[in-house]
Design a protein around this motif. Structure first.
Motif, PDB file in Angstrom:
ATOM      1  N   PHE A  88     -40.349   7.196  23.581  1.00 17.10           N
ATOM      2  CA  PHE A  88     -39.116   7.410  22.832  1.00 17.10           C
ATOM      3  C   PHE A  88     -39.026   8.845  22.329  1.00 17.10           C
ATOM      4  CE2 PHE A  88     -36.739   6.747  18.681  1.00 17.10           C
ATOM      5  CZ  PHE A  88     -35.495   6.695  19.291  1.00 17.10           C
ATOM      6  N   SER A  89     -37.864   9.485  22.557  1.00 19.87           N
ATOM      7  CA  SER A  89     -37.645  10.847  22.070  1.00 19.87           C
ATOM      8  C   SER A  89     -36.186  11.034  21.672  1.00 19.87           C
ATOM      9  CB  SER A  89     -38.037  11.878  23.131  1.00 19.87           C
ATOM     10  OG  SER A  89     -37.156  11.813  24.244  1.00 19.87           O
ATOM     11  N   ILE A  90     -35.944  12.059  20.842  1.00 16.87           N
ATOM     12  CA  ILE A  90     -34.603  12.360  20.344  1.00 16.87           C
ATOM     13  C   ILE A  90     -34.314  13.847  20.583  1.00 16.87           C
ATOM     14  CG2 ILE A  90     -33.053  12.309  18.353  1.00 16.87           C
ATOM     15  CD1 ILE A  90     -34.901  10.230  17.099  1.00 16.87           C
ATOM     16  N   PRO A  91     -33.601  14.197  21.643  1.00 12.93           N
ATOM     17  CA  PRO A  91     -33.190  15.582  21.851  1.00 12.93           C
ATOM     18  C   PRO A  91     -31.886  15.886  21.104  1.00 12.93           C
ATOM     19  CG  PRO A  91     -32.720  14.268  23.807  1.00 12.93           C
ATOM     20  CD  PRO A  91     -33.363  13.348  22.819  1.00 12.93           C
ATOM     21  N   VAL A  92     -31.853  17.032  20.422  1.00 15.09           N
ATOM     22  CA  VAL A  92     -30.673  17.479  19.678  1.00 15.09           C
ATOM     23  C   VAL A  92     -30.290  18.856  20.219  1.00 15.09           C
ATOM     24  CG1 VAL A  92     -29.728  18.053  17.423  1.00 15.09           C
ATOM     25  CG2 VAL A  92     -31.414  16.213  17.626  1.00 15.09           C
ATOM     26  N   GLY A 138     -36.887  10.517  37.847  1.00  6.13           N
ATOM     27  CA  GLY A 138     -38.122   9.787  38.051  1.00  6.13           C
ATOM     28  C   GLY A 138     -37.884   8.349  38.488  1.00  6.13           C
ATOM     29  N   LEU A 139     -38.967   7.583  38.545  1.00 11.15           N
ATOM     30  CA  LEU A 139     -38.888   6.234  39.079  1.00 11.15           C
ATOM     31  C   LEU A 139     -39.041   5.161  38.013  1.00 11.15           C
ATOM     32  CD1 LEU A 139     -41.090   6.765  42.253  1.00 11.15           C
ATOM     33  CD2 LEU A 139     -38.612   6.955  42.039  1.00 11.15           C
ATOM     34  N   ASN A 140     -39.411   5.528  36.790  1.00 11.80           N
ATOM     35  CA  ASN A 140     -39.595   4.533  35.745  1.00 11.80           C
ATOM     36  C   ASN A 140     -38.255   4.103  35.169  1.00 11.80           C
ATOM     37  OD1 ASN A 140     -39.537   7.305  34.671  1.00 11.80           O
ATOM     38  ND2 ASN A 140     -39.649   6.282  32.697  1.00 11.80           N
ATOM     39  N   ALA A 141     -38.261   2.953  34.495  1.00 10.51           N
ATOM     40  CA  ALA A 141     -37.056   2.482  33.822  1.00 10.51           C
ATOM     41  C   ALA A 141     -36.753   3.398  32.635  1.00 10.51           C
ATOM     42  CB  ALA A 141     -37.245   1.048  33.353  1.00 10.51           C
ATOM     43  N   GLN A 142     -35.483   3.661  32.412  1.00 11.32           N
ATOM     44  CA  GLN A 142     -35.097   4.570  31.334  1.00 11.32           C
ATOM     45  C   GLN A 142     -33.702   4.248  30.839  1.00 11.32           C
ATOM     46  OE1 GLN A 142     -34.223   8.948  31.952  1.00 11.32           O
ATOM     47  NE2 GLN A 142     -36.131   9.136  30.815  1.00 11.32           N
ATOM     48  N   VAL A 143     -33.510   4.381  29.529  1.00 10.70           N
ATOM     49  CA  VAL A 143     -32.203   4.214  28.907  1.00 10.70           C
ATOM     50  C   VAL A 143     -31.928   5.438  28.045  1.00 10.70           C
ATOM     51  CG1 VAL A 143     -30.795   2.822  27.347  1.00 10.70           C
ATOM     52  CG2 VAL A 143     -32.438   1.701  28.866  1.00 10.70           C
ATOM     53  N   GLU A 144     -30.711   5.967  28.141  1.00 11.62           N
ATOM     54  CA  GLU A 144     -30.323   7.111  27.310  1.00 11.62           C
ATOM     55  C   GLU A 144     -28.957   6.863  26.671  1.00 11.62           C
ATOM     56  OE1 GLU A 144     -30.637  11.652  28.179  1.00 11.62           O
ATOM     57  OE2 GLU A 144     -28.576  11.069  28.660  1.00 11.62           O
ATOM     58  N   ALA A 191     -29.097  12.701  21.363  1.00 18.69           N
ATOM     59  CA  ALA A 191     -29.383  11.639  22.327  1.00 18.69           C
ATOM     60  C   ALA A 191     -30.611  10.846  21.884  1.00 18.69           C
ATOM     61  CB  ALA A 191     -29.596  12.210  23.724  1.00 18.69           C
ATOM     62  N   LEU A 192     -30.656   9.605  22.323  1.00 19.96           N
ATOM     63  CA  LEU A 192     -31.822   8.738  22.163  1.00 19.96           C
ATOM     64  C   LEU A 192     -32.284   8.363  23.552  1.00 19.96           C
ATOM     65  CD1 LEU A 192     -30.491   6.316  19.371  1.00 19.96           C
ATOM     66  CD2 LEU A 192     -31.790   8.435  19.054  1.00 19.96           C
ATOM     67  N   LYS A 193     -33.530   8.702  23.887  1.00 20.02           N
ATOM     68  CA  LYS A 193     -34.071   8.441  25.231  1.00 20.02           C
ATOM     69  C   LYS A 193     -35.272   7.512  25.114  1.00 20.02           C
ATOM     70  CE  LYS A 193     -34.357  11.972  27.995  1.00 20.02           C
ATOM     71  NZ  LYS A 193     -34.699  13.321  28.537  1.00 20.02           N
ATOM     72  N   TYR A 194     -35.231   6.456  25.910  1.00 18.85           N
ATOM     73  CA  TYR A 194     -36.329   5.489  25.883  1.00 18.85           C
ATOM     74  C   TYR A 194     -36.731   5.145  27.306  1.00 18.85           C
ATOM     75  CZ  TYR A 194     -39.122   1.403  24.718  1.00 18.85           C
ATOM     76  OH  TYR A 194     -40.159   0.501  24.584  1.00 18.85           O
ATOM     77  N   GLY A 195     -37.998   5.334  27.604  1.00 19.66           N
ATOM     78  CA  GLY A 195     -38.510   5.000  28.918  1.00 19.66           C
ATOM     79  C   GLY A 195     -39.571   3.927  28.830  1.00 19.66           C
ATOM     80  N   PHE A 196     -39.639   3.074  29.828  1.00 17.17           N
ATOM     81  CA  PHE A 196     -40.619   1.981  29.788  1.00 17.17           C
ATOM     82  C   PHE A 196     -40.980   1.551  31.200  1.00 17.17           C
ATOM     83  CE2 PHE A 196     -36.323   0.393  29.308  1.00 17.17           C
ATOM     84  CZ  PHE A 196     -36.230  -0.623  30.229  1.00 17.17           C
ATOM     85  N   PHE A 222     -37.480  15.835  19.557  1.00 12.39           N
ATOM     86  CA  PHE A 222     -38.470  15.183  18.716  1.00 12.39           C
ATOM     87  C   PHE A 222     -39.068  13.999  19.480  1.00 12.39           C
ATOM     88  CE2 PHE A 222     -35.218  17.191  16.151  1.00 12.39           C
ATOM     89  CZ  PHE A 222     -35.970  17.972  15.282  1.00 12.39           C
ATOM     90  N   ILE A 223     -40.354  14.074  19.768  1.00 13.45           N
ATOM     91  CA  ILE A 223     -41.028  13.068  20.579  1.00 13.45           C
ATOM     92  C   ILE A 223     -41.695  12.070  19.639  1.00 13.45           C
ATOM     93  CG2 ILE A 223     -42.736  12.687  22.382  1.00 13.45           C
ATOM     94  CD1 ILE A 223     -42.302  15.686  23.135  1.00 13.45           C
ATOM     95  N   ILE A 224     -41.112  10.903  19.529  1.00 13.89           N
ATOM     96  CA  ILE A 224     -41.637   9.887  18.614  1.00 13.89           C
ATOM     97  C   ILE A 224     -42.916   9.273  19.164  1.00 13.89           C
ATOM     98  CG2 ILE A 224     -41.067   7.822  17.303  1.00 13.89           C
ATOM     99  CD1 ILE A 224     -39.307  10.349  16.762  1.00 13.89           C
ATOM    100  N   ASN A 225     -42.903   8.902  20.421  1.00  9.58           N
ATOM    101  CA  ASN A 225     -44.099   8.418  21.116  1.00  9.58           C
ATOM    102  C   ASN A 225     -43.899   8.677  22.604  1.00  9.58           C
ATOM    103  OD1 ASN A 225     -42.540   6.170  22.141  1.00  9.58           O
ATOM    104  ND2 ASN A 225     -42.858   5.156  20.152  1.00  9.58           N
ATOM    105  N   LYS A 226     -44.794   8.170  23.444  1.00  5.57           N
ATOM    106  CA  LYS A 226     -44.709   8.474  24.867  1.00  5.57           C
ATOM    107  C   LYS A 226     -43.483   7.859  25.531  1.00  5.57           C
ATOM    108  CE  LYS A 226     -47.647   4.639  26.394  1.00  5.57           C
ATOM    109  NZ  LYS A 226     -48.876   4.278  27.153  1.00  5.57           N
TER     110      LYS A 226
END
Length: 303
Positions: free
Chosen positions: A254-258, A20-26, A298-303, A248-252
């Motif tokens: 932040f999520s944690i895939p295992v 995608g085109l949004n900023a993201q950190v994993e 993993a810890l995934k954060y998009g903004f 596990f989707i914490i909010n729109k």
């Protein structure tokens, strides 16, 4: 195309465009369990080994402009790094380094060039070493890469791309074909598949607004460039994994895939850095570790 070439442009395409085109950190940590090592003749040896991988990837768009047809022009940067440590037993040191450090940075530009077409231009560089000492990094450990991919938006959820990609694997620029494929089906049931001279497939369903369950399959790896007896060598570590992934989707944002599953096999071998070696394949396959358990968080954060 042979597996080793992937490492010089898969990073750019997957990190800078594929998600995608949004900023993201994993941030991700992975563990591949112990398994038997098989030599170039596919025969079992007394050696065994496991591996731990820690990685971080970030995509940062500098500028995103959308036209009246909802097509985007994007300037941005991608940064990534990984640390792989090996725990090998009853094996010779010549198998490879006991650790691999990879770090990459790249700039990218995406813009529409027609109703159904876009162009993606990339330029980057990476460091691929078998040690952690920054002062020991040499020009031999640095690779440049870049390319231009022409992307056909066949459908709203299906993109296909092809174009020339350049890397400096053999010490001077060489051109290879770059392939892009991305298909997504969204909703309660989701399906995603991408191939950028590699493979990533996931299928699953959103059970709750805060929980998604997927079946996934991925191809990943790392590379170390070394000098051994005055010869330029490259050590390839590549692994294919498949498994069940609750997310596990914490909010729109932040999520944690295992993920829990299996590493169907992972290549681990040296080759010389020359054209003959790169394009040659062993008759019986590459030295590799057999199937083993696989786990990741993993810890995934998009903004």
């Amino acid at each position: 195309m042979i597996t080793v070439i992937r490492f010089f442009y898969v990073f750019l395409l997957t990190l800078l465009f594929g998600a995608g085109l949004n900023a993201q950190v994993e941030l991700r940590t992975e563990y591949i369990g112990s398994s038997v090592f098989k030599d170039e003749n596919n025969e079992k040896t007394e050696g065994k080994g496991d591996a731990k991988i820690f990685s971080v990837n970030a995509r940062i768009p500098f500028s995103v402009k959308t036209d009246e047809d909802n097509r985007s022009t994007v300037w941005g940067m991608g940064i990534g790094g990984s640390y792989t440590s090996f725990n090998n037993r009853n094996m010779e040191r010549a198998l490879g380094p006991d650790k691999i450090v990879n770090a990459q940075v790249g700039l990218f530009h995406l813009r529409p060039i027609g109703e159904k077409w876009s162009i993606l231009a990339m330029l980057g560089a990476g460091v691929y070493t078998g040690h952690t000492e920054v002062s020991d990094v040499q020009l031999n450990n640095v690779l440049g890469n870049g390319g231009v991919i022409f992307i056909w938006h066949l459908r709203d959820n299906l993109d296909i791309g092809l174009g020339p990609v350049i890397n400096t694997l053999v010490g001077y620029p060489m051109v290879f074909p770059g392939i892009y494929f991305n298909w997504e089906v969204n909703g309660r049931y989701e399906l995603k598949a991408s191939m950028i001279d590699g493979l990533s497939v996931s299928a699953g369903m959103r059970i709750h607004e805060n929980f998604r369950l997927n079946l996934i399959a991925e191809l990943n790896g790392a590379l170390a460039l070394e000098k051994i007896n005055d010869k330029k060598m490259m050590f390839t570590h590549q692994y294919f994994t498949a498994g069940l992934q609750p997310e596990f989707i914490i909010n729109k944002s932040f999520s944690i895939p295992v993920t829990a599953g299996i590493s169907a096999g992972r290549d681990a071998y040296y080759r010389e850095r020359n054209l003959k070696s790169i394009f040659s394949e062993s008759e019986n396959g590459n030295p590799h570790f057999s199937a083993a358990p696989y786990f990741s968080v993993a810890l995934k954060y998009g903004f």
